[in-house]
Design a protein around this motif. Structure first.
Motif, PDB file in Angstrom:
ATOM      1  N   LYS A  34      28.730  26.526  -5.964  1.00 51.56           N
ATOM      2  CA  LYS A  34      27.738  27.586  -6.092  1.00 51.56           C
ATOM      3  C   LYS A  34      26.468  27.196  -5.327  1.00 51.56           C
ATOM      4  O   LYS A  34      25.904  27.993  -4.580  1.00 51.56           O
ATOM      5  CB  LYS A  34      27.419  27.773  -7.572  1.00 51.56           C
ATOM      6  N   GLN A  52      33.255  21.952 -14.272  1.00 52.67           N
ATOM      7  CA  GLN A  52      31.982  22.685 -14.193  1.00 52.67           C
ATOM      8  C   GLN A  52      31.104  22.096 -13.098  1.00 52.67           C
ATOM      9  O   GLN A  52      30.489  22.833 -12.318  1.00 52.67           O
ATOM     10  CB  GLN A  52      31.262  22.619 -15.550  1.00 52.67           C
ATOM     11  N   GLU A  55      29.595  24.101  -9.965  1.00 50.41           N
ATOM     12  CA  GLU A  55      28.152  24.161  -9.720  1.00 50.41           C
ATOM     13  C   GLU A  55      27.856  23.758  -8.278  1.00 50.41           C
ATOM     14  O   GLU A  55      27.014  24.337  -7.604  1.00 50.41           O
ATOM     15  CB  GLU A  55      27.399  23.233 -10.678  1.00 50.41           C
ATOM     16  N   LYS A  63      28.977  14.840 -15.276  1.00 55.05           N
ATOM     17  CA  LYS A  63      28.398  15.586 -14.148  1.00 55.05           C
ATOM     18  C   LYS A  63      27.626  14.650 -13.219  1.00 55.05           C
ATOM     19  O   LYS A  63      27.679  14.774 -11.993  1.00 55.05           O
ATOM     20  CB  LYS A  63      27.503  16.711 -14.669  1.00 55.05           C
TER      21      LYS A  63
END
Ligand code: PEP
Ligand code: MG
Length: 880
Positions: free
Chosen positions: A873, A866, A870, A840
Motif C-alpha cells: 500500500k 499485514q 502495508e 512487523k
C-alpha cells in the motif's frame, strides 16, 4: 539371482527362499516388495516374482512416461526366473504362467492404487490353462476377471458421466438376468464355464466398442500396459487425496510387483483371505481375519461378498488353518509387530501374497504395545514408539452413555470395525456427506459397501456404516487408520441409493435422519444417542470406574508409566553428564544421551520431510537440570550409585550467582567440546538414517550465545569434523548449514566478522534485550510496572521489541552481516517472534522468518501478512 549394478538395477527378484532385496528396502522396493523379499528369505511360502523399483517410477514421470533402457532385459530375466522355478512359461500353449501386477508404495495406501490379476491369458492360453488344470470353469473365470480388471485399469473402460454402474458390472448383471431369470441375488460362482465364455465374449465386445481396439492378446504387451497403468495410478485422484491426508511425499513413487499367480478360484478347496495376527480393532491377541472360498483376493477386500471369519476355516480345512496359525506366529516373531497379511489357498496349499504392519485403532495400538512387552517380543521403549501420539486421543474419545444406550433402539448388528461411538445425520453418498459436514452437521456415511472413491466422505464423517463387507474391507481398513467409528457388514440394512432410503425391518430412515453407531460392539441404533467419557476419563477424573474394571485404563496407565520412565532415563543421563568431573565420565554419560537425541532428531526430520530443521545446541545453565532438595538428591544418588554428599557438593560447585550470564550457551561446548560432539553426531546419524528412507534432510545447526568469532570457529570445527566422520561411516552426504544466534550486543556490533563463519543469523531477542538493557529477564517484573506507569518504557521490552534500542542493534547486525555475506539468512527466535508489532518490525528489517511457539503461529502469520500488505500500500501511495 540378478547381479547388483549400483544404480542400474531396476528389478529385484524373489522366489525359492532367495531374494535380491530384503525388508529394510522399503524406499526402493515399496512396502509390499520389500516384505515379499523378506518373507521369501525366511522361508515362508511366497509365489516367485520380481519388484520393479520406485526409481523406475521417478524415471517414468521425469521422462514423459518412458522407461530406462535396461528395464526390458531385467524384466525378461525376472520372468525367466519365475518360469524356471515353476516349470511354466509366460504365454505358453501347454502350461502358461500367469502373473499378478500390483502397486506397492513405501507406506501402504490401501485400495488407492491399481492391481491386475491373471495377466498372460488370451484366447489360446485360456484353453491351455483349462486343459492343464482340468478345470474349464476356473480357466474362464480367470480370463473374465483379467479382461475386466485390465479393461478398467489399463484401457480405461469405466463408468461415464450419466451411467449408474461400471460397464463391466452392467454386462455381468444382464447376463445373470438372462441365465437366472427372476433371481436377484446371484453369486458369480453360480455362472458355469459356458456362461463365463459368453461373458468373456461380451467383455471383449465392450472393450472393442469403448476403445475402438481389440483386447491385447500378446502377454508382453499386456505386461507393459499393466506396469504403465500401475505407475500411472500413483497420480490418480484418490491416491493424491490419500497422500495429502497422510503427508506422503509425491516423490516417493510406487514400486510394481509382478508375481506368479496362485489361484483361490479353482473350486471349493481353494480360497483367498486377509488376516491380522491380532485383532486390529481391540488389539486382542487372537487370530483374526476372514476368507472366501473359491475366490480371488480382490473379492475379499472389495466387500462385494461378505467373507467368513477365519476361525470357520478351522472347520472347513483344518490343515490350511493350522498352516496359517504357524505362519501367524512366524510373522510376529520375525517382524515383531502386528501383521496384516493376504493369503491364497490353492487346492489346500497356503501361499503368502503380502504382509505389512497392520493398521490399528488407538485402542489396539496401546493394548498391542503393552502385551508385546509382556510377551517379550519388544522392549518397553519400543512400545512407546508403537503408539502414534495423535492416535492416543482415540482412547480418550467418548463412548455411548450406559444409561442412554440401554434405552436406545438397536436396529441392526454388524462387525465392529472401528471402535468408539458416533451419532450423526445419515448420508448415502460421499459428496453429500462432505456437504453436510461442511455446513456444520455431524454426519454418518452409510453405504452398501465403500470403495476408494468414498475417501473424501469418510474423512468428513464421524462414523461409517456399511451393509456389506468384512473387517478387512476397504471401509474398515481406512476407518481404523483414521480413527473413525465404523460398523460394517450390517446385512439387515437395505439401502436404496436412488430413493435415498434405508430400510431395516419395519423401519425406514431417510437422508438427514439420525442414527448412532457403536464401532466397539458393532451395533447400530436409531436416533441420536448420548455419549459419555472414555473409560480412562471415567477412572481418572470422574472416578465412576475402578482401575481394575478397565483393561483399557490399565494399559494406558502402563504406557504412561513407561513414558515417565523414558523421560526419567533421559534426565538421569543428562544429570550424570553434568555431575561428571572427568572427561571420560562425561563421555560415558553423553553416550547414553546420544540415542535419545538421535531419535528426537530423526522424528523431527521425518516430520519435516525436506524442510529446513533448525537445531540449537545446548544452551541453558546446567544447574537447571539438577535436583536442589535433599530428598531428590538422595534419590538421584541411589540411581547413579554415588554418595549423596558427592551430588550435593557438585551442585554446590556448579552454583552460579548469575547463571543467565554464566556458564551457558556456546560456553558449554567450548569448555566441554564432547557435548557439542555428541549433539552433532546425533544430528548427522539421524540425518543419515532418515535420508536412507529417501527423505531429504536439511539440518541448520545454531550455536547460541556467541560473542566472539573464535567461539563460533571452535564450534564449527567440531560440527564439520563430526559431519565428515558420520558421512564416511554411513556413506552419506549431508546438506546442512551452521549459523549462530545474535543475542549478545557484542555479536551485533561485530556481525560482519561473525558472518564470516556463520551461514545464518537468528536473533535471540530475549537475551539481546536482557543484555542490551541490562535488565534481567527473570527479575525485571518488580520494576517494569512502575517504568510503564512513568512512561519510561511504552511496552514491556521482553514482550515487544524495544525498537529504538535493541532494534537499532538488530538493524546494524543485519547490515553488517549482509555486507560480509550478501544472501545471509536472517531470522528471529526470541519470544518476540509471536508478537504482532515485533513481527512487523522484523518484516521491515527484511528478516526471512520469525519463529515462535505453535500457539502463536496464526498471530505471527497474520501480522506478517499485514506488514506485507502495508508495504504494498505504501509503495502504491508513493507512486501516485
Ligand atoms: C533468546 O535469547 O531470545 C532465545 C531465543 O534463547 P533463550 O530464550 O532460550 O535464551
Ligand atoms: Mg538466548
Amino acid at each position: 539371482m540378478a547381479k547388483a549394478f549400483a544404480s542400474t538395477k531396476y528389478v529385484y527378484l524373489f522366489g525359492n527362499k532367495k531374494a535380491d532385496g530384503d525388508g529394510s528396502m522399503k524406499a526402493l522396493l515399496g512396502g509390499k516388495g520389500a516384505n515379499l523379499a523378506e518373507m521369501t528369505r525366511i522361508g515362508l511360502p511366497v509365489p516367485p516374482g520380481f519388484t520393479i523399483t520406485t526409481e523406475v517410477c521417478a524415471y517414468f514421470y521425469a521422462n514423459k512416461r518412458a522407461y530406462p533402457k535396461e528395464l526390458r532385459a531385467q524384466m525378461e530375466a525376472g520372468v525367466t526366473n519365475m518360469e524356471r522355478i515353476l516349470g511354466k512359461k509366460f504365454g505358453d500353449l501347454e502350461n502358461p504362467l500367469l502373473v499378478a501386477v500390483r502397486s506397492g508404495a513405501r507406506d501402504s495406501m490401501p485400495g488407492m492404487m491399481d492391481t491386475i490379476l491373471n495377466l498372460g491369458l488370451n484366447d489360446q492360453t485360456v484353453i491351455a490353462l483349462a486343459k492343464r488344470s482340468n478345470n474349464e470353469r476356473f480357466a474362464w473365470d480367470c480370463y473374465r476377471r483379467f479382461i475386466q480388471m485390465y479393461g478398467d485399469v489399463v484401457l480405461g473402460v469405466q463408468k461415464r458421466a450419466g451411467e449408474d454402474h461400471e460397464p463391466f458390472e452392467t454386462v455381468i448383471e444382464s447376463l445373470k438376468a438372462e441365465l437366472f431369470p427372476g433371481d436377484k441375488q446371484v453369486e458369480d460362482t453360480r455362472i458355469d464355464a459356458n456362461g463365463l465364455k459368453e461373458l468373456v465374449s461380451r467383455f471383449k465386445k465392450l472393450v472393442k466398442s469403448r476403445t475402438g481396439r481389440e483386447f491385447p492378446e500378446n502377454p508382453w504387451d499386456q505386461l507393459k500396459g499393466a506396469i504403465g497403468a500401475v505407475f500411472g495410478s500413483w497420480m490418480n485422484d484418490r491416491a493424491i487425496v490419500y497422500r495429502r491426508k497422510y503427508n506422503i511425499p509425491q516423490e516417493w513413487g510406487t514400486a510394481v510387483n509382478v508375481q506368479a499367480m496362485v489361484f483361490g478360484n479353482t473350486g471349493e478347496r481353494s480360497g483367498s483371505g486377509v488376516a491380522f495376527t491380532r485383532d486390529p480393532a481391540s488389539g486382542e491377541r487372537v487370530f483374526y481375519g476372514e476368507f472366501l472360498m473359491n475366490a480371488q483376493g480382490e473379492d475379499v477386500v472389495a466387500g462385494v461378498r461378505t467373507p467368513e471369519p477365519v476361525r470357520e476355516l478351522a472347520r472347513k480345512q483344518r490343515a490350511s488353518y493350522a498352516e496359517l496359525e504357524r505362519i501367524r506366529k512366524v510373522l510376529e516373531s520375525h517382524f515383531k509387530d502386528m501383521q496384516d497379511f493376504e493369503f491364497t489357498i490353492e487346492e489346500g496349499k497356503v501361499f503368502m501374497l503380502q504382509t505389512r504392519n497392520g493398521k490399528r485403532t488407538g485402542l489396539a495400538a496401546v493394548r498391542i504395545a503393552c502385551e508385546m512387552v509382556k510377551e517379550k517380543l519388544i522392549p518397553w521403549p519400543t512400545a512407546i514408539t508403537r503408539v502414534p501420539a495423535e492416535q492416543l486421543d482415540q482412547v480418550l474419545a467418548p463412548v455411548f452413555d450406559r444409561a442412554a444406550i440401554r434405552s436406545a433402539k438397536l436396529i441392526a448388528k454388524g462387525l465392529p470395525a472401528g471402535p468408539g461411538a458416533a451419532s450423526g445425520k445419515i448420508y448415502f453418498n460421499a459428496e453429500r456427506a462432505v456437504e453436510g459436514a461442511n455446513s456444520g452437521e455431524k454426519v454418518l456415511l452409510v453405504r452398501i459397501e465403500t470403495s476408494p472413491e468414498d475417501l473424501r466422505g469418510m474423512i468428513a464423517a464421524e462414523g461409517i456404516l456399511t451393509a456389506r463387507g468384512g473387517v478387512s474391507s476397504h471401509a474398515a481398513l481406512v476407518a481404523r487408520q483414521m480413527g473413525k467409528v465404523c460398523v460394517c457388514g450390517a446385512s439387515a440394512l437395505h439401502i436404496d441409493y436412488h430413493t435415498k432410503r434405508l430400510d431395516v425391518g419395519e423401519q425406514t430412515f431417510r437422508e438427514g435422519d439420525y442414527l448412532s453407531v457403536d464401532g466397539t460392539a458393532g451395533e447400530v441404533y436409531a436416533g441420536q444417542v448420548k455419549t459419555a467419557a472414555s473409560e480412562i476419563i471415567q477412572v481418572l477424573l470422574e472416578k465412576s470406574l475402578k482401575p481394575e474394571q478397565s483393561q483399557t485404563y490399565r494399559n494406558y496407565a502402563q504406557l504412561m508409566q513407561w513414558c515417565s520412565q523414558a523421560e526419567g532415563d533421559r534426565i538421569d543421563a543428562m544429570r550424570e553428564m553434568i555431575l561428571a568431573e572427568k572427561t571420560d565420565d562425561r563421555r560415558r554419560a553423553l553416550a547414553k544421551l546420544l540415542p535419545y537425541q538421535r531419535e528426537d532428531f530423526a522424528g523431527m526430520f521425518e516430520e519435516l520431510s525436506g524442510l529446513p530443521a533448525t537445531i540449537r545446541f545446548l544452551d541453558p545453565p546446567l544447574h537447571e537440570f539438577l535436583p536442589h532438595d535433599h530428598a531428590a538428591q538422595t534419590q538421584l544418588a541411589e540411581k547413579l550409585g554415588v554418595s549423596v554428599e558427592k551430588i550435593a557438593k557438585r551442585v554446590h560447585d556448579l552454583h552460579e550467582f548469575n547463571p543467565m550470564l554464566g556458564h551457558r550457551g556456546c560456553r558449554l561446548g567450548i569448555v566441554y567440546p564432547e557435548i557439542s560432539e555428541m549433539q552433532a553426531r546425533a544430528v548427522f546419524e539421524a540425518a543419515a538414517e532418515v535420508q536412507k528412507q529417501g527423505i531429504k534432510v536439511r539440518p541448520e545447526i545454531m550455536i547460541p550465545l556467541v560473542g566472539f568469532p573464535k567461539e563460533l570457529q571452535l564450534q564449527l570445527e567440531v560440527v564439520h569434523r563430526v559431519a565428515k566422520e558420520v558421512a564416511a561411516e554411513r556413506k552419506a552426504k549431508f546438506n546442512y548449514l551452521v549459523g549462530t544466534m545474535i543475542e549478545i550486543p557484542r555479536a551485533a556490533l561485530i556481525a560482519d566478522e561473525i558472518a564470516r563463519e556463520a551461514e545464518f543469523f537468528s536473533f535471540g531477542t530475549n537475551d539481546l534485550t536482557q543484555t542490551t538493557l541490562g535488565m534481567s529477564r527473570d527479575d525485571s517484573g518488580s520494576f517494569l510496572g512502575a517504568y510503564a506507569e512513568l512512561e519510561i518504557v511504552k511496552q514491556n521490552p521482553f514482550a515487544s521489541i524495544d525498537q529504538t534500542g535493541v532494534g537499532k542493534l538488530m538493524e546494524m547486525a543485519c547490515a553488517l552481516g549482509r555486507k560480509t555475506r550478501p544472501g545471509i539468512k536472517l531470522g528471529i527466535c526470541g519470544e518476540h517472534g509471536g508478537e504482532p508489532s515485533s513481527v512487523k518490525f522484523c518484516h521491515r528489517l527484511g528478516l526471512s522468518y520469525v519463529s515462535c511457539s505453535p500457539f502463536r503461529v496464526p498471530i505471527a502469520r497474520l501480522a506478517a501478512a499485514q506488514a506485507a500488505l502495508e508495504e504494498v500500500k505504501a509503495a502504491r501511495g508513493g507512486r501516485k
